[in-house]
Motif scaffolding. Structure first.
Motif, PDB file in Angstrom:
ATOM      1  N   ILE A 151       0.863  -1.187   0.000  1.00  0.00           N
ATOM      2  CA  ILE A 151       0.000   0.000   0.000  1.00  0.00           C
ATOM      3  C   ILE A 151       0.899   1.237   0.000  1.00  0.00           C
ATOM      4  CG2 ILE A 151      -1.631   1.324   1.393  1.00  0.00           C
ATOM      5  CD1 ILE A 151      -2.712  -1.391   2.422  1.00  0.00           C
ATOM      6  N   GLU A 191       5.090  -1.646   6.594  1.00  0.00           N
ATOM      7  CA  GLU A 191       4.433  -1.735   7.904  1.00  0.00           C
ATOM      8  C   GLU A 191       2.949  -1.364   7.788  1.00  0.00           C
ATOM      9  OE1 GLU A 191       5.732  -3.094  10.328  1.00  0.00           O
ATOM     10  OE2 GLU A 191       7.856  -2.633  10.537  1.00  0.00           O
ATOM     11  N   ALA A 192       2.656  -0.344   6.981  1.00  0.00           N
ATOM     12  CA  ALA A 192       1.254   0.060   6.790  1.00  0.00           C
ATOM     13  C   ALA A 192       0.465  -1.095   6.178  1.00  0.00           C
ATOM     14  CB  ALA A 192       1.179   1.292   5.893  1.00  0.00           C
ATOM     15  N   MET A 250      -0.174  -3.705   8.814  1.00  0.00           N
ATOM     16  CA  MET A 250      -1.231  -3.280   9.744  1.00  0.00           C
ATOM     17  C   MET A 250      -2.607  -3.393   9.087  1.00  0.00           C
ATOM     18  SD  MET A 250       0.381   0.094  11.476  1.00  0.00           S
ATOM     19  CE  MET A 250       2.130   0.185  11.689  1.00  0.00           C
ATOM     20  N   TYR A 251      -2.652  -3.046   7.802  1.00  0.00           N
ATOM     21  CA  TYR A 251      -3.939  -3.127   7.084  1.00  0.00           C
ATOM     22  C   TYR A 251      -4.419  -4.577   7.032  1.00  0.00           C
ATOM     23  CZ  TYR A 251      -7.558  -2.427   3.606  1.00  0.00           C
ATOM     24  OH  TYR A 251      -8.774  -2.399   2.964  1.00  0.00           O
ATOM     25  N   ARG A 296      -5.662  -5.684  10.408  1.00  0.00           N
ATOM     26  CA  ARG A 296      -6.941  -5.071  10.765  1.00  0.00           C
ATOM     27  C   ARG A 296      -8.110  -5.671   9.974  1.00  0.00           C
ATOM     28  NH1 ARG A 296      -7.860   1.449  10.490  1.00  0.00           N
ATOM     29  NH2 ARG A 296      -6.296   1.500  12.138  1.00  0.00           N
ATOM     30  N   HIS A 297      -7.849  -6.077   8.727  1.00  0.00           N
ATOM     31  CA  HIS A 297      -8.961  -6.467   7.853  1.00  0.00           C
ATOM     32  C   HIS A 297      -9.143  -7.967   7.679  1.00  0.00           C
ATOM     33  CE1 HIS A 297      -8.740  -2.216   6.962  1.00  0.00           C
ATOM     34  NE2 HIS A 297      -9.964  -2.323   6.509  1.00  0.00           N
ATOM     35  N   LEU A 314      -1.802   2.538  11.884  1.00  0.00           N
ATOM     36  CA  LEU A 314      -2.153   2.666  10.468  1.00  0.00           C
ATOM     37  C   LEU A 314      -2.754   4.036  10.149  1.00  0.00           C
ATOM     38  CD1 LEU A 314      -2.345   1.362   7.697  1.00  0.00           C
ATOM     39  CD2 LEU A 314      -4.499   0.315   8.383  1.00  0.00           C
ATOM     40  N   ILE A 328       0.078   6.611  10.166  1.00  0.00           N
ATOM     41  CA  ILE A 328       0.899   6.560   8.944  1.00  0.00           C
ATOM     42  C   ILE A 328       0.159   7.222   7.785  1.00  0.00           C
ATOM     43  CG2 ILE A 328       1.905   5.028   7.193  1.00  0.00           C
ATOM     44  CD1 ILE A 328       2.486   3.021   9.402  1.00  0.00           C
ATOM     45  N   PHE A 376      -6.884   6.884   0.199  1.00  0.00           N
ATOM     46  CA  PHE A 376      -6.633   5.852   1.206  1.00  0.00           C
ATOM     47  C   PHE A 376      -7.166   6.285   2.573  1.00  0.00           C
ATOM     48  CE2 PHE A 376      -3.684   3.486   4.120  1.00  0.00           C
ATOM     49  CZ  PHE A 376      -4.233   2.245   3.895  1.00  0.00           C
TER      50      PHE A 376
END
Lengths: 204, 259
Positions: A117, A156-157, A160-161, A164-165, B89, B92, B245
């Motif tokens: 992402i 890292e994003a 985390m996504y 979370r999902h 998240l 960021i 996003f």
């Protein structure tokens, strides 16, 4: 670079230079050098190169399971019954699978996202192979997901996504250890890496 | 006398792209030189001394050497890593939104210390509360201000009459707020509620700490968000890519019935 820029070159040579110039990291001068190298190659070697390019474009497909690039779907790893079917390692690119396989320390399955992402570059979750990952995670035999995206901000994003999902509550989610690289130097290590290295210290 | 071949600068990393085998092309915003693009030689190698120092949203003391076409990063030392912000998240995604705006509004060889400080202050507040959107609204408003594009909030931009406490209209194209009597032909014209005007004036007068504590209902928050991000996007002359996003994360966080 346009064909007109390569003044004096034969049109077919100019076209080859132009095509090579499109490759990442290949500038106009390098493209010219490569083109003249190809011209000097023996016929069979030059045709083998052309055939390899044609073949890879005709035969390579995405594995229906892990989304890695393969000649036949499912790929060798996904169809190998000796691999541990309960653990999936999520990586950014096909090259990461090769790097992991070189270690011979992971015997589970992979899932290739084909990117991370990257909001600044307009790459969101829909451009990655996340739907396919979430569908695989729904299988009850999968008990652990190792998120092995690069330890960059965007990696890292993405991790985390995913965390979370994904829809499971009983799934073990891990990521690779963070810390000092072999051959690195404490003096030049940034504070985030050093902090994580301390947190992950081990007995010797 | 020839200018010095090396220099030091405090900067915040905005983004990077891979270059050649192991290099990085780093875009940063510096306190003293504005936007700078420089090359981190070998920075992608695991044992590089630059590794970990060039991540976006990191404040770094840089030592740079003048290159023929682009400067070269010779040393980098992290001054502030915003590690808690990067552990979330939402943090960021909001941080990268700021980075995209600074990249868009910042110019090379054109220092703007106020813009630099605005980014640091906003990241600091965001780090303490990654859920609030008010720091983003404060940033957007003051980004316009430090860039010389501050919208008019107290007088009608057409007839210059002092604005009464009432609903008005707003257009980035004409430079701010319009009274209801003035009707210029403008595709960017939009209604501006009295409540939104009051919040904009509050953003004008307050510091980021006070502005970030402001709470508002969803309808007012949505009006402000739309107005400010549209205005910023108008001046930028393009869509803000990281916004989609942010919107996606916001939508995902809503209860199913609101999606």
């Amino acid at each position: 670079m346009t064909q007109e820029n390569i003044s004096g070159a034969a049109p077919s040579l100019a076209r080859l230079v132009q095509e090579l110039n499109r490759l990442p990291g290949i500038g106009p001068k390098s493209a010219q050098r490569l083109a003249y190298y190809i011209i000097r190659l023996p016929d069979d070697e030059a045709y083998a190169l052309a055939d390899a390019v044609t073949s890879v474009k005709q035969n390579i497909v995405f594995c229906e399971e892990c989304q890695n690039l393969t000649d036949a779907s499912p790929c060798q790893i996904c169809s190998d019954p000796r691999r541990d079917q309960t653990i999936i390692c999520v990586v950014e690119d096909p090259l990461d699978v090769l790097a992991m396989e070189r270690t011979r320390s992971f015997r589970g399955l992979y899932h290739v996202l084909h990117g991370v992402i990257s909001p600044i570059n307009g790459i969101g979750p829909d451009q990655l192979r996340l739907k396919e990952l979430f569908s695989r995670l729904d299988r009850p035999e999968v008990t652990e997901m190792v998120v092995a995206t690069n330890p960059t901000l965007e990696g890292e994003a993405t991790a985390m996504y995913i965390r979370r999902h994904q829809g499971r509550t009983d799934l073990r989610i891990t990521h690779l250890a963070r810390g000092l690289p072999v051959g690195g130097s404490l003096e030049y290590t940034d504070e985030t890496t050093l902090t994580k290295a301390f947190q992950g210290r081990q007995e010797i | 006398m020839a200018p010095p071949r090396t220099y030091r600068c405090e900067s915040i990393i905005l983004s990077y792209t891979p270059l050649d085998e192991a290099d990085l092309l780093v875009t940063m915003y510096t306190r003293d030189r504005g936007k700078v693009r420089a090359i981190g030689k070998g920075a992608r190698r695991a044992t590089s001394k630059l590794m970990g120092h060039l991540e976006p949203l990191t404040v770094v003391q840089m030592s740079m050497a003048n290159g023929r076409s682009m400067d070269i990063i010779s040393q980098a030392e992290v001054l502030q890593s915003f590690s808690e912000l990067k552990g979330d998240l939402d943090g960021i995604s909001k941080g990268l939104y700021l980075a995209e705006l600074v990249d868009g509004f910042g110019a090379e060889d054109s220092p703007n210390p106020n813009l630099y400080q605005l980014m640091i202050d906003t990241l600091t507040v965001l780090q303490a509360d990654t859920e609030s959107d008010m720091p983003l609204r404060f940033f957007e408003f003051h980004l316009l201000q430090v860039s010389g594009l501050m919208p008019e909030l107290y007088h009608c931009v057409e007839c210059r009459i002092e604005l009464e406490p009432d609903a008005h209209r707003f257009s980035p194209n004409v430079g701010g707020t319009l009274c209801l009597e003035c009707n210029p032909e403008d595709a960017h014209l939009r209604p501006l509620s009295l409540r939104a005007l009051k919040v904009l004036r509050l953003l004008d007068r307050s510091g980021i700490a006070a502005a970030s504590k402001l709470t508002m209902d969803d309808s007012l928050a949505s009006e402000l968000k739309s107005l400010l991000s549209t205005t910023v996007s108008y001046w930028l002359g393009k869509e803000i890519r990281s916004n989609s996003f942010l919107e996606r994360l916001h939508k995902d966080s809503l209860p199913e019935v609101y999606k």
